[in-house]
Structure formats: structure tokens, C-alpha cells
Design an enzyme around this catalytic site. Structure first.
Site, PDB file in Angstrom:
ATOM      1  N   ARG A  56       9.739 -12.035  -5.793  1.00 16.99           N
ATOM      2  CA  ARG A  56       9.828 -11.028  -4.728  1.00 16.99           C
ATOM      3  C   ARG A  56      11.108 -10.213  -4.903  1.00 16.99           C
ATOM      4  NH1 ARG A  56      12.228 -12.627  -0.580  1.00 16.99           N
ATOM      5  NH2 ARG A  56      11.033 -14.523  -0.191  1.00 16.99           N
ATOM      6  N   TYR A 108       1.055  13.380   5.769  1.00 22.16           N
ATOM      7  CA  TYR A 108      -0.152  12.565   5.570  1.00 22.16           C
ATOM      8  C   TYR A 108      -0.472  11.838   6.888  1.00 22.16           C
ATOM      9  CZ  TYR A 108      -2.737   8.381   4.182  1.00 22.16           C
ATOM     10  OH  TYR A 108      -3.632   7.351   4.107  1.00 22.16           O
ATOM     11  N   ASP A 180       8.839  13.295   0.745  1.00 20.04           N
ATOM     12  CA  ASP A 180       7.648  12.752   0.091  1.00 20.04           C
ATOM     13  C   ASP A 180       7.255  13.728  -1.021  1.00 20.04           C
ATOM     14  OD1 ASP A 180       5.022  12.136  -0.668  1.00 20.04           O
ATOM     15  OD2 ASP A 180       4.490  11.398   1.328  1.00 20.04           O
ATOM     16  N   LYS A 205      -1.190   7.887  -6.466  1.00 18.42           N
ATOM     17  CA  LYS A 205      -1.714   9.223  -6.750  1.00 18.42           C
ATOM     18  C   LYS A 205      -1.346   9.672  -8.163  1.00 18.42           C
ATOM     19  CE  LYS A 205      -3.162   8.987  -2.506  1.00 18.42           C
ATOM     20  NZ  LYS A 205      -2.249   8.251  -1.709  1.00 18.42           N
TER      21      LYS A 205
HETATM   22  C1  LIG Z   1       1.372  12.647   0.590  1.00 19.10           C
HETATM   23  C2  LIG Z   1       1.107  11.190   0.803  1.00 19.10           C
HETATM   24  N1  LIG Z   1       2.121  10.368   1.099  1.00 19.10           N
HETATM   25  C3  LIG Z   1       1.923   9.044   1.311  1.00 19.10           C
HETATM   26  C4  LIG Z   1       0.665   8.494   1.253  1.00 19.10           C
HETATM   27  C5  LIG Z   1       0.474   7.022   1.500  1.00 19.10           C
HETATM   28  O1  LIG Z   1       0.330   6.347   0.305  1.00 19.10           O
HETATM   29  P1  LIG Z   1      -0.520   5.000   0.116  1.00 19.10           P
HETATM   30  O2  LIG Z   1      -1.959   5.355   0.364  1.00 19.10           O
HETATM   31  O3  LIG Z   1      -0.228   4.600  -1.290  1.00 19.10           O
HETATM   32  O4  LIG Z   1      -0.009   4.017   1.117  1.00 19.10           O
HETATM   33  C6  LIG Z   1      -0.424   9.306   0.933  1.00 19.10           C
HETATM   34  C7  LIG Z   1      -1.783   8.729   0.854  1.00 19.10           C
HETATM   35  O5  LIG Z   1      -2.769   9.432   0.764  1.00 19.10           O
HETATM   36  C8  LIG Z   1      -0.206  10.692   0.707  1.00 19.10           C
HETATM   37  O6  LIG Z   1      -1.221  11.526   0.431  1.00 19.10           O
END
Ligand SMILES: Cc1ncc(COP(=O)(O)O)c(C=O)c1O
Length: 389
Positions: A56, A108, A180, A205
Site C-alpha cells: 500500500r 465531471y 483536472d 482516459k
Molecule cells: C474530466 C474527468 N475527471 C475525472 C473523472 C473521474 O475519473 P474516474 O472515472 O477514473 O474516477 C472523469 C471520469 O469520467 C472525468 O471525465
């Protein structure tokens, strides 16, 4: 805690993607970092070990990924998590009850849900503003503001946040600036260079790029923040397994190649869609008609493969979503295969309808994640689906 090497940071992007963070394998000289599928490590004696005690806390495969992505972002320290939302969770744990966050409203859906349904219940407060409007961000700052949170381009409205101006507002307020960077990736945008303190990724992604794992990552150049994030990563324990880290690392090696194709096809399809009689509006920062196109050119070196389109009619939208043959109707984005989604009922279903409406996120908005297939096939697929819609 991992640290990128000085040598990795002197190299160019494509070289970093392939080599950064990879250390020589002492056993066999494996070119790819082995998958250290172990929970623990043998200690030679009490307090005598190779620096690895429990998985971990540290895992060599995970650390290779962390160093690699940190180098791509121009940062010093990377921290991998079990998902993008687990990375968000760790970043918000840097704050305490009573602290205030200014966040872009068009983040998101899961980000908005975590902020409003979990952290707000724990005593943090949030003000959601149009992240594309620097004045709104500045006006929302209070003496309690400890974080400014931005997604740029936003999911799915493709609005941009002015990174430099927002970084300055956060700095003046003594608040952390968290960005992000999932949509643009470090291939096209490196927020740390514009004043961000922390960059967040859903590695699920583009970084992984093959739709075969779920993961998240935080990167910072600040040693003080790295200490605290490392503590949270180990103490909260939302770490990814070594196989998922290995998949992400393998994906990242081709990030530059893939992003160039996503970008070329993205530009081509977005431009073509602006002339399509069945499409009312195209949201893509690479289009000169995008209201923030000049900002996009200033802070991004490419625009990627994410496009949103407004079809203006809910029934036609449903038919279109169900008729594409190459674009698969699915959540997620950023893979080599093209995906199509309906943000209002899928990724952003947890955002209150009134807030969706205020952002222009209608029930007839469609999001396209343009993959790396031949662009002519993708255009033909959209054309036939729109013809029937
Ligand atoms: C722009 C963005 N940030 C964060 C996330 C969250 O990521 P995760 O699905 O890997 O938890 C997403 C998920 O679609 C996203 O599109």
C-alpha cells in the site's frame, strides 16, 4: 514518495513518455518494468530492507507510473490512485472542515457529486462558478477559500479556464490551485507551467488510452504538498493494483502518437460538423468560432478528440445515439476506440437539472470521444446515423 529525476526533465515529451521513471530491472534487465504483484517484501532483519515494506505504501510498478506521469506534467512527484475520483478525494483531504472551495460549475458529474454529497456533509463549503469567467472566480473567493478547482476543457461543454489568470487569483488568496487535466493531457497542456499546484488525472482516459483499467493520479512540483499527499495516499489507502499501473504505463508510452491522431481527427470532424444541417452547434476549442479559441491557442498546443454537439431535439438525439456503428454508446472517453455519450443521462446525471440547464447541458447534447480509427470511417458513421435520426 517518488521523485522524477533531473535527467528525465531535460528530455522532450515523446522521450519522456517512453523512458521517464523507468529504472533498470536488477534481476533480468527487463525493458518493461515488471508487474510487482506482491503485497509485501521480505526484510533481511529488523529494520533492514530494500526500502519496500508493504505494497500500500510503495510498489515499484506503481512508482514507475508515478514518476513517468509526473515527468510528463513537468512536475516532481506523482501519486497514483484507484480512480480519478479517488485522486480527487485525496486532493480534497488536504483541506479541513470549514474550508471553502471555488470550483468550476461544469466539472465531471462525479466530481460535483463528491464535492456536494460527501465533502459538503463533512463541513466544507463550495461555490460553483463559470470557470471560464475569471471575474466570477475572483468574486467567489472569501477569506476561507483554500482551493480553486478547475477542469479545462470542461466535460462536456468544452469551456476553458484561463490557467494563468486563475492561478494568480488562487495565489493571491493563498489557496491551492488544482486542475483536472484529463481532457487535454500533458501532451497538449501542462497546468503546472501556468501556476497550478496540483494536476489531477483520470488515468482511465487518455493516459491509459485503451479502455482496460480504471485509475487516477495527482502530480505536484511542490515538495511540501508531496509530503502531505503521500501521507494521504498511504493513510487513506485508495491505491491502484500493480497490474493496472502497468497497463497505464504501457498506454502512456504512446500518448503523444495517439493524441496527435485524436487531435487531427477531432479538428476534422468538428469542422465538418459545423456545416452539417442536422447539427445546431458544435463545442470544440479548436474551432475559430469557439468563444475562447484564442485562450485555447495560448494555453494548449492541441485540442484533442473531445467534441460536443447540440442536436436541438431529444427524440432525434436518442435515435442518433442508438444508430452509430463505430462510435460505441458507452460511458468514459479517451480510448483508441470512438465512443458516443449522452451527458444528461450518463456522465452528468448526478448534476441537478437546473444547473445543467444553466450551463447549456441540454437533453439533446451529445458527446463524442473521437478515437484513432480512420477519420473517413468515423465521418461516414456519423453521417449515416444523422441521416436516420
Ligand atoms: C474530466 C474527468 N475527471 C475525472 C473523472 C473521474 O475519473 P474516474 O472515472 O477514473 O474516477 C472523469 C471520469 O469520467 C472525468 O471525465
Amino acid at each position: 514518495m517518488t521523485r522524477t529525476s533531473d535527467q528525465d526533465l531535460t528530455r522532450r515529451f515523446g522521450t519522456r513518455a517512453v523512458h521517464a521513471g523507468i529504472v533498470a530491472d536488477p534481476l533480468a534487465g527487463a525493458v518493461m518494468p515488471p508487474i510487482y504483484q506482491t503485497s509485501t517484501y521480505i526484510q533481511e532483519g529488523l529494520g533492514r530492507h530494500k526500502g519496500f515494506e508493504y505494497a500500500r505504501t510503495r510498489n515499484p510498478t506503481r512508482e514507475a507510473l508515478e514518476r513517468n506521469v509526473a515527468a510528463l506534467e513537468g512536475g516532481r512527484h506523482g501519486f497514483a490512485f484507484g480512480s480519478g475520483l479517488a485522486a480527487l478525494d485525496a486532493s480534497l483531504k488536504l483541506l479541513s472542515a470549514g474550508d471553502h472551495v471555488v470550483s468550476g460549475e461544469n466539472v465531471y458529474g462525479g466530481t460535483h457529486r463528491q464535492m456536494t454529497h460527501i465533502w459538503a456533509r463533512m463541513g466544507m463549503t463550495f461555490t460553483f462558478v463559470d470557470g471560464g469567467d475569471t471575474q466570477q472566480i475572483a468574486d467567489a473567493v472569501t477569506p476561507r477559500t483554500k482551493m480553486v478547482y478547475a477542469e479545462t476543457p470542461t466535460n462536456p461543454m468544452m469551456r476553458l479556464c484561463d490557467l494563468e489568470a486563475t492561478g494568480e487569483i488562487a495565489k493571491q488568496a493563498g489557496a491551492l490551485f488544482v486542475v483536472d487535466n484529463t481532457f487535454a493531457t500533458p501532451c497538449f497542456q501542462r497546468p503546472l507551467e501556468f501556476g497550478a499546484d496540483i494536476v489531477l488525472h483520470s488515468t482511465t482516459k487518455y493516459l491509459n488510452g485503451h479502455s482496460d483499467m480504471v485509475g487516477g493520479l495527482l502530480v505536484t512540483a511542490r515538495d511540501d504538498l508531496a509530503e502531505r499527499i503521500g501521507f494521504l495516499q498511504n493513510s487513506s489507502g485508495a491505491v491502484p493494483g500493480p497490474f493496472d499501473c502497468w497497463l497505464a504505463l504501457r498506454g502512456v508510452k504512446t500518448l503523444g502518437l495517439r493524441m496527435r491522431q485524436h487531435d487531427m481527427s477531432g479538428r476534422c470532424i468538428a469542422e465538418w460538423l459545423t456545416h452539417h444541417p442536422k447539427v445546431e452547434r458544435v463545442y470544440y476549442p479548436g474551432l475559430p468560432s469557439h468563444p475562447q479559441h484564442e485562450l485555447a491557442r495560448r494555453q494548449m498546443s492541441g485540442f484533442g478528440g473531445m467534441i460536443s454537439i447540440e442536436l436541438g431535439d431529444v427524440e432525434r438525439t436518442k435515435r442518433f445515439l442508438e444508430r452509430t456503428r463505430i462510435f460505441a454508446l458507452a460511458e468514459s472517453l479517451g480510448g483508441v476506440e470512438s465512443l458516443i455519450g449522452h451527458p444528461a443521462s450518463m456522465t452528468h446525471a448526478s448534476v441537478p437539472p437546473a444547473m445543467r440547464a444553466a450551463m447549456g447541458l441540454t437533453d439533446s447534447l451529445v458527446r463524442l470521444s473521437v478515437g484513432i480509427e480512420d477519420v473517413e470511417d468515423l465521418q461516414e458513421d456519423i453521417e449515416q446515423a444523422l441521416a436516420d435520426a
